[in-house]
Design an enzyme around this catalytic site. Structure first.
Site, PDB file in Angstrom:
ATOM      1  N   GLU A 185       0.819  -1.219   0.000  1.00  0.00           N
ATOM      2  CA  GLU A 185       0.000   0.000   0.000  1.00  0.00           C
ATOM      3  C   GLU A 185       0.854   1.272   0.000  1.00  0.00           C
ATOM      4  O   GLU A 185       1.220   1.776   1.064  1.00  0.00           O
ATOM      5  CB  GLU A 185      -0.946   0.013   1.213  1.00  0.00           C
ATOM      6  CG  GLU A 185      -1.835   1.250   1.252  1.00  0.00           C
ATOM      7  CD  GLU A 185      -2.807   1.282   2.438  1.00  0.00           C
ATOM      8  OE1 GLU A 185      -2.778   0.352   3.269  1.00  0.00           O
ATOM      9  OE2 GLU A 185      -3.582   2.235   2.534  1.00  0.00           O
ATOM     10  N   LYS A 227      -2.286  -2.001  -3.307  1.00  0.00           N
ATOM     11  CA  LYS A 227      -3.368  -1.173  -2.749  1.00  0.00           C
ATOM     12  C   LYS A 227      -2.970   0.301  -2.858  1.00  0.00           C
ATOM     13  O   LYS A 227      -2.356   0.859  -1.955  1.00  0.00           O
ATOM     14  CB  LYS A 227      -3.612  -1.571  -1.286  1.00  0.00           C
ATOM     15  CG  LYS A 227      -4.608  -0.656  -0.575  1.00  0.00           C
ATOM     16  CD  LYS A 227      -5.076  -1.226   0.753  1.00  0.00           C
ATOM     17  CE  LYS A 227      -5.933  -0.225   1.488  1.00  0.00           C
ATOM     18  NZ  LYS A 227      -6.647  -0.763   2.634  1.00  0.00           N
TER      19      LYS A 227
HETATM   20  C1  5MM Z   1      -7.732   1.970   8.717  1.00  0.00           C
HETATM   21  O1  5MM Z   1      -6.803   2.862   8.183  1.00  0.00           O
HETATM   22  C2  5MM Z   1      -5.539   2.287   7.867  1.00  0.00           C
HETATM   23  C3  5MM Z   1      -4.430   2.967   8.600  1.00  0.00           C
HETATM   24  O2  5MM Z   1      -4.756   2.957   9.937  1.00  0.00           O
HETATM   25  P1  5MM Z   1      -3.690   3.499  11.003  1.00  0.00           P
HETATM   26  O3  5MM Z   1      -3.290   4.891  10.544  1.00  0.00           O
HETATM   27  O4  5MM Z   1      -4.465   3.510  12.261  1.00  0.00           O
HETATM   28  O5  5MM Z   1      -2.550   2.537  11.000  1.00  0.00           O
HETATM   29  C4  5MM Z   1      -5.296   2.455   6.382  1.00  0.00           C
HETATM   30  O6  5MM Z   1      -4.094   1.864   5.991  1.00  0.00           O
HETATM   31  C5  5MM Z   1      -6.435   1.863   5.619  1.00  0.00           C
HETATM   32  O7  5MM Z   1      -6.396   0.462   5.688  1.00  0.00           O
HETATM   33  C6  5MM Z   1      -6.370   2.247   4.167  1.00  0.00           C
HETATM   34  O8  5MM Z   1      -5.803   3.521   3.975  1.00  0.00           O
HETATM   35  C7  5MM Z   1      -7.739   2.236   3.581  1.00  0.00           C
HETATM   36  O9  5MM Z   1      -8.568   3.087   4.325  1.00  0.00           O
HETATM   37  P2  5MM Z   1      -9.306   4.258   3.574  1.00  0.00           P
HETATM   38  O10 5MM Z   1     -10.156   4.886   4.648  1.00  0.00           O
HETATM   39  O11 5MM Z   1      -8.262   5.177   3.016  1.00  0.00           O
HETATM   40  O12 5MM Z   1     -10.112   3.571   2.495  1.00  0.00           O
END
Ligand code: 5MM
Length: 344
Positions: A185, A227
Site C-alpha cells: 500500500e 493497494k
Molecule cells: C484503517 O486505516 C488504515 C491505517 O490505519 P492506522 O493509521 O491507524 O494505521 C489504512 O491503511 C487503511 O487500511 C487504508 O488507507 C484504507 O482506508 P481508507 O479509509 O483510506 O479507504
C-alpha cells in the site's frame, strides 16, 4: 525460475489467495484501524474506545449478513486478530467459516524521516519475519503495510520515495517467505492543494520505484496485491476533476507501470466520500478490459455509514449491518462497472 526461492507449494498458495482476494464482484474490508485511529472514529459518535467496544464494533462488521457475497477478505489490527465474537468464536474462525480471508496489518506506524520536512517512513521491519510466522499460525492469509507519500512544494523527496519503496518491498518479500500474501500500500495522500496532474506525475514515479524495488527483492508478483490511491486533485485544490477524468488518469498510470502479472489492484478510499469512491471504481471497470482485477480495499468508504448508524447502541446493530451490506453491494457492482446512483 518464475518464483525465485519460494517452494511450488507456497507460490501456488500465494497465487490462489491473491486471486481469491480479488475474486470477481468482491473486495476487501479494511478494518485495521490502530487504537489511535479507531479512537478518532469513535469520538465522532461519542463512544469510548475501550477494548470491549472495539471488539463489539468489529463483531458487528464481521457478522453482517450476506457481506461474504461482496467481501473477500478483512484486514485487522493485531488486537482484533486475537479477539472473539460474544459467543466465543475467534474472529479468524468466524471469518473463515463465512469464506472471508482474515488479514493483518503488520506495520507499526509512521516516523519522521530526519532531514526532511515532515515526510514519513513506515516502521515495523525489525523482527517482522517471526511476527509473520505467528500471524500465519493464528490464521491470517494475508498482510498489509502502508507507506505514506505527501505532495506539496518540493515534496515528495527522492529520499522519501526510495525509503518507502524499499521498506514495502522488504516487507512483501518477508510475507511471501512466511506464506502470507502481501498487500502493498503506497498511499499518496489527498491532503493538499496540488492538482490532478501533480498527483499523476507523483503516482507514476512512486509506482515505478515500488515495482523496481519489488523486483530487486524478488517478490513474486502473482502472489501480491497492490493497494494504491487513485489519481485525484488534492482535497483543497480549487480545480477538482470529474469521475471519468479521475478514472482515465488513474488507468493511464497503472497501465504504464503495473505489470500484468499482478492479479489485482485494490484501491484505498483515502478520504473520498463513500459514494465517490464507488463511482470512481465503477468508472474504471467500465473502461476495461484491464490486465488486472480492479477492486476495493476501503476503510472509511465502507465503514462511515455503518459507524454513523451504530452510535454504539445495540438497538442500531441490524441497521448498521444493513448499511455495511449496502456499501459492500454497491462496490461489488462497481467491480463489474454496473453500479448506478439509483442503488443508493
Ligand atoms: C484503517 O486505516 C488504515 C491505517 O490505519 P492506522 O493509521 O491507524 O494505521 C489504512 O491503511 C487503511 O487500511 C487504508 O488507507 C484504507 O482506508 P481508507 O479509509 O483510506 O479507504
Amino acid at each position: 525460475m518464475g518464483t525465485y526461492c519460494l517452494s511450488p507449494e507456497i507460490s501456488d498458495r500465494l497465487a490462489e489467495t491473491a486471486q481469491a482476494l480479488v475474486a470477481p464482484g468482491k473486495g476487501i474490508l479494511a478494518a485495521d484501524e490502530s487504537n489511535l485511529t479507531i479512537k478518532k472514529r469513535f469520538d465522532t459518535i461519542d463512544v469510548a474506545s475501550t477494548e470491549e467496544n472495539r471488539r463489539a464494533y468489529r463483531e458487528l462488521l464481521f457478522t453482517a449478513p450476506e457481506i461474504q457475497d461482496y467481501i473477500s477478505g478483512v484486514i485487522m489490527f493485531e488486537e482484533t486478530l486475537g479477539q472473539s465474537s460474544s459467543d466465543g468464536r475467534p474472529f479468524t474462525d468466524l471469518l473463515k467459516e463465512r469464506g472471508i480471508i482474515p488479514g493483518i496489518k503488520v506495520d507499526t506506524g509512521l516516523t519522521l524521516i530526519p532531514g526532511t520536512r515532515e515526510e514519513k517512513a513506515t516502521q515495523g521491519l525489525d523482527g517482522l519475519g517471526e511476527r509473520l510466522e505467528g500471524f500465519e499460525k493464528q490464521g491470517a492469509g494475508f498482510a498489509k503495510w502502508r507507506a505514506v507519500i505527501n505532495i506539496g512544494g518540493h515534496l515528495p523527496t527522492r529520499l522519501a520515495v526510495e525509503i518507502n519503496a524499499h521498506a514495502l518491498s522488504r516487507y512483501a518479500a518477508l510475507c511471501q517467505a512466511a506464506g502470507l500474501v502481501p498487500i502493498v500500500e503506497p498511499e499518496i495522500l489527498m491532503t493538499g492543494s496540488h492538482d490532478a496532474d501533480a498527483c499523476e506525475r507523483v503516482s507514476e514515479w512512486v509506482l515505478r520505484t515500488v515495482f523496481s524495488e519489488l523486483s530487486a527483492h524478488r517478490v513474486f508478483l502473482e502472489g501480491m496485491i497492490l493497494k494504491p490511491s487513485m489519481v485525484t486533485a488534492g482535497d483543497t485544490c480549487p480545480e477538482q476533476t470529474d469521475v471519468d477524468t479521475v478514472a482515465r488518469a488513474t488507468l493511464r498510470v497503472f497501465r504504464r507501470v503495473v505489470p500484468a502479472a499482478v492479479p489485482g489492484i485494490a484501491f484505498l478510499s483515502g478520504g473520498q466520500s463513500s459514494e465517490l469512491a464507488t463511482a470512481h471504481l465503477n468508472a474504471m471497470n467500465k473502461m476495461g478490459p484491464n490486465p488486472w482485477e480492479l477492486s476495493f480495499s476501503y476503510g472509511r468508504a465502507l465503514q462511515e455509514q455503518p459507524l454513523k448508524t451504530w452510535q454504539g447502541k445495540t438497538e442500531n446493530l441490524a441497521a448498521a449491518q444493513s448499511a455495511l451490506l449496502k456499501r459492500s453491494r454497491c462496490n461489488g457492482a462497481a467491480r463489474y462497472g454496473k453500479y448506478s446512483s439509483g442503488m443508493e
